[in-house]
Scaffold this motif. Structure first.
Motif, mmCIF file in Angstrom:
data_model
loop_
_atom_site.group_PDB
_atom_site.id
_atom_site.type_symbol
_atom_site.label_atom_id
_atom_site.label_comp_id
_atom_site.label_asym_id
_atom_site.label_seq_id
_atom_site.Cartn_x
_atom_site.Cartn_y
_atom_site.Cartn_z
ATOM 1 N N ALA A 160 0.720 -1.015 -0.389
ATOM 2 C CA ALA A 160 -0.098 0.354 -0.272
ATOM 3 C C ALA A 160 0.889 1.580 0.006
ATOM 4 O O ALA A 160 0.654 2.589 -0.283
ATOM 5 C CB ALA A 160 -0.918 -0.363 1.090
ATOM 6 N N HIS A 161 1.736 1.034 0.736
ATOM 7 C CA HIS A 161 2.750 2.438 1.084
ATOM 8 C C HIS A 161 3.535 2.678 -0.495
ATOM 9 O O HIS A 161 3.548 4.070 -0.681
ATOM 10 C CB HIS A 161 3.417 2.245 2.045
ATOM 11 C CG HIS A 161 5.212 3.228 1.343
ATOM 12 N ND1 HIS A 161 5.617 3.623 3.150
ATOM 13 C CD2 HIS A 161 5.885 3.542 1.050
ATOM 14 C CE1 HIS A 161 6.760 4.023 3.015
ATOM 15 N NE2 HIS A 161 6.942 4.367 1.674
ATOM 16 N N ALA A 162 3.769 1.939 -0.948
ATOM 17 C CA ALA A 162 4.453 1.804 -2.564
ATOM 18 C C ALA A 162 3.511 2.637 -3.266
ATOM 19 O O ALA A 162 3.506 3.337 -3.933
ATOM 20 C CB ALA A 162 4.758 0.144 -3.146
ATOM 21 N N PHE A 163 2.251 2.327 -3.217
ATOM 22 C CA PHE A 163 1.140 2.610 -4.569
ATOM 23 C C PHE A 163 0.943 3.986 -3.837
ATOM 24 O O PHE A 163 0.854 4.840 -5.056
ATOM 25 C CB PHE A 163 0.193 1.864 -4.561
ATOM 26 C CG PHE A 163 0.589 0.799 -5.583
ATOM 27 C CD1 PHE A 163 0.300 0.851 -6.880
ATOM 28 C CD2 PHE A 163 0.810 -0.598 -5.103
ATOM 29 C CE1 PHE A 163 0.914 -0.249 -7.566
ATOM 30 C CE2 PHE A 163 1.511 -2.038 -6.131
ATOM 31 C CZ PHE A 163 1.071 -1.503 -7.510
ATOM 32 N N LEU A 164 0.922 4.522 -2.711
ATOM 33 C CA LEU A 164 0.595 5.761 -2.271
ATOM 34 C C LEU A 164 1.521 6.924 -2.788
ATOM 35 O O LEU A 164 0.918 7.660 -3.268
ATOM 36 C CB LEU A 164 0.394 5.868 -0.918
ATOM 37 C CG LEU A 164 -0.947 4.740 -0.350
ATOM 38 C CD1 LEU A 164 -0.641 4.970 1.135
ATOM 39 C CD2 LEU A 164 -2.148 6.373 -1.057
ATOM 40 N N MET A 165 3.067 6.620 -2.801
ATOM 41 C CA MET A 165 3.939 6.951 -2.570
ATOM 42 C C MET A 165 4.128 7.362 -4.264
ATOM 43 O O MET A 165 4.721 8.325 -4.635
ATOM 44 C CB MET A 165 5.242 6.394 -2.260
ATOM 45 C CG MET A 165 5.149 6.338 -0.880
ATOM 46 S SD MET A 165 5.426 7.843 -0.108
ATOM 47 C CE MET A 165 6.863 8.446 0.213
ATOM 48 N N ALA A 166 3.292 6.629 -5.146
ATOM 49 C CA ALA A 166 3.398 6.360 -6.230
ATOM 50 C C ALA A 166 2.628 6.750 -7.160
ATOM 51 O O ALA A 166 2.288 7.137 -7.955
ATOM 52 C CB ALA A 166 4.070 5.107 -7.208
ATOM 53 N N GLY A 167 1.623 8.224 -6.477
ATOM 54 C CA GLY A 167 0.210 8.562 -6.622
ATOM 55 C C GLY A 167 -0.828 7.949 -7.164
ATOM 56 O O GLY A 167 -1.517 8.156 -7.201
ATOM 57 N N SER A 168 -1.270 6.694 -6.549
ATOM 58 C CA SER A 168 -2.179 5.910 -6.762
ATOM 59 C C SER A 168 -3.725 6.246 -5.061
ATOM 60 O O SER A 168 -2.376 6.530 -4.136
ATOM 61 C CB SER A 168 -2.073 4.463 -6.687
ATOM 62 O OG SER A 168 -1.533 3.738 -8.007
ATOM 63 N N SER A 169 -4.392 5.680 -5.554
ATOM 64 C CA SER A 169 -4.911 6.018 -4.810
ATOM 65 C C SER A 169 -5.543 4.669 -4.149
ATOM 66 O O SER A 169 -5.719 3.413 -5.120
ATOM 67 C CB SER A 169 -6.484 6.108 -4.818
ATOM 68 O OG SER A 169 -6.860 7.496 -5.467
ATOM 69 N N VAL A 170 -5.646 4.176 -2.824
ATOM 70 C CA VAL A 170 -5.249 2.816 -2.068
ATOM 71 C C VAL A 170 -6.199 2.278 -1.117
ATOM 72 O O VAL A 170 -7.095 2.884 -0.191
ATOM 73 C CB VAL A 170 -3.741 2.407 -1.370
ATOM 74 C CG1 VAL A 170 -3.265 0.870 -0.908
ATOM 75 C CG2 VAL A 170 -2.101 2.799 -2.298
ATOM 76 N N THR A 171 -7.011 1.279 -1.476
ATOM 77 C CA THR A 171 -8.236 0.442 -0.424
ATOM 78 C C THR A 171 -7.435 -0.884 0.208
ATOM 79 O O THR A 171 -6.546 -2.042 -0.892
ATOM 80 C CB THR A 171 -9.308 0.179 -1.089
ATOM 81 O OG1 THR A 171 -9.988 1.803 -1.281
ATOM 82 C CG2 THR A 171 -10.331 -0.261 -0.264
#
Length: 286
Positions: free
Chosen positions: A24-35
């Motif tokens: 989740a951290h990785a995708f958040l840092m790349a700009g994605s919304s994460v659930t």
């Protein structure tokens, strides 16, 4: 050449533990919304705190210019799979058990749009056997992240026999957008990383068992002699002895007795010596 699928702007992660939280951290840092999907409210709150703390540390280190409030606003932690309905990509990150993974994957598939991609973070289980349980196996592949995800630079992209060409072609580019390096392998027991890593770790355990050298000295030999950043026994403690035992048993079943877990590993797991998470494994982490 196959068309590619854009980097997923909306990502789901099933499991908010150390691995799932790192994904989740990785995708958040790349700009994605994460659930993130967790099993119950207490675990969900713990996952949220873990991920927000991890993101805050990355921002403090200057990993991104993003504002902490902006990043965490893109994070949701839920207990209902229905919250994944808008996801372009869902990554399953539950513990290494075939039944648990199938249950998680099927629960996600039921709510996902027809064109969404589903991935498993399995480190050893055959993707073909998981895909056989799904309604849309062509949109399924493996994305094997490594602990700790924020610091690790590797993601193993595992292509299942039925993975659609555009999905297979897109995943390595997604990994690069995360700031990591993709290694593409075909579906086989243990893939590349787990098969090699476990083989070395099991031999190191046998050496401890036989009194050849201490865990510390065996690790030092690999770190200094072969430039491994962390020795095989300390890595086992970080991964979890119970996790390593499960993978070894799976590989022994499918690849033969050379992957049979040594008794020292079975004994430590039976005593609850699981590595860093329990405070003791081949090292004392207290």
């Amino acid at each position: 050449m196959s068309a590619t699928i854009p980097f997923p702007s909306n990502v789901g992660v099933i499991g908010g533990g150390r691995m799932g939280g790192g994904i989740a951290h990785a995708f958040l840092m790349a700009g994605s919304s994460v659930t993130v999907i967790e099993r119950e409210p207490i675990a969900a709150e713990a996952a949220r705190e873990r991920i927000e703390s991890s993101v805050a540390k990355s921002i403090e280190r200057g990993a991104t210019d993003a504002n902490l409030d902006e990043v965490v606003q893109r994070l949701r932690v839920e207990i209902d799979y229905g919250a994944l309905a808008e996801a372009n990509l869902v990554v399953e990150a539950v513990f290494e058990d075939f039944g648990a993974k199938v249950e998680a994957l099927k629960s996600a598939e039921r709510v996902l749009a027809a064109d969404s991609v589903l991935a498993s973070n399995t480190s050893s289980i055959s993707l073909a056997t998981l895909a056989a349980e799904l309604e849309r196996p062509a949109q399924f592949l493996g994305l094997h992240f490594f602990n700790p995800v924020p610091a690790s630079t590797l993601i193993e992209v595992v292509i299942a026999p039925g993975t659609r060409p555009d999905v297979a072609a897109s995943a390595p580019a997604w990994v690069e957008t995360l700031g990591k390096t993709p290694v593409v392998v075909k579906d086989s027991p243990g893939f590349a990383s787990s098969r090699l890593g476990v083989a070395i770790a099991l031999e190191a355990m046998r050496m401890v068992e036989e009194g050849v050298a201490s865990a510390k000295d065996i690790d030092a030999a690999m770190e200094l002699g072969y430039k491994h950043p962390t020795g095989p026994l300390k890595t086992t403690d970080i991964v979890g002895l119970d996790v390593r035992l499960g993978i070894a048993e799976y590989l022994a079943e499918h690849l033969g007795e050379r992957f049979a877990p040594p008794q020292i590993l079975r004994d430590k797991v039976a005593r609850g010596e699981l590595g860093r998470k329990s405070g003791k494994g081949f090292y004392d982490w207290e």
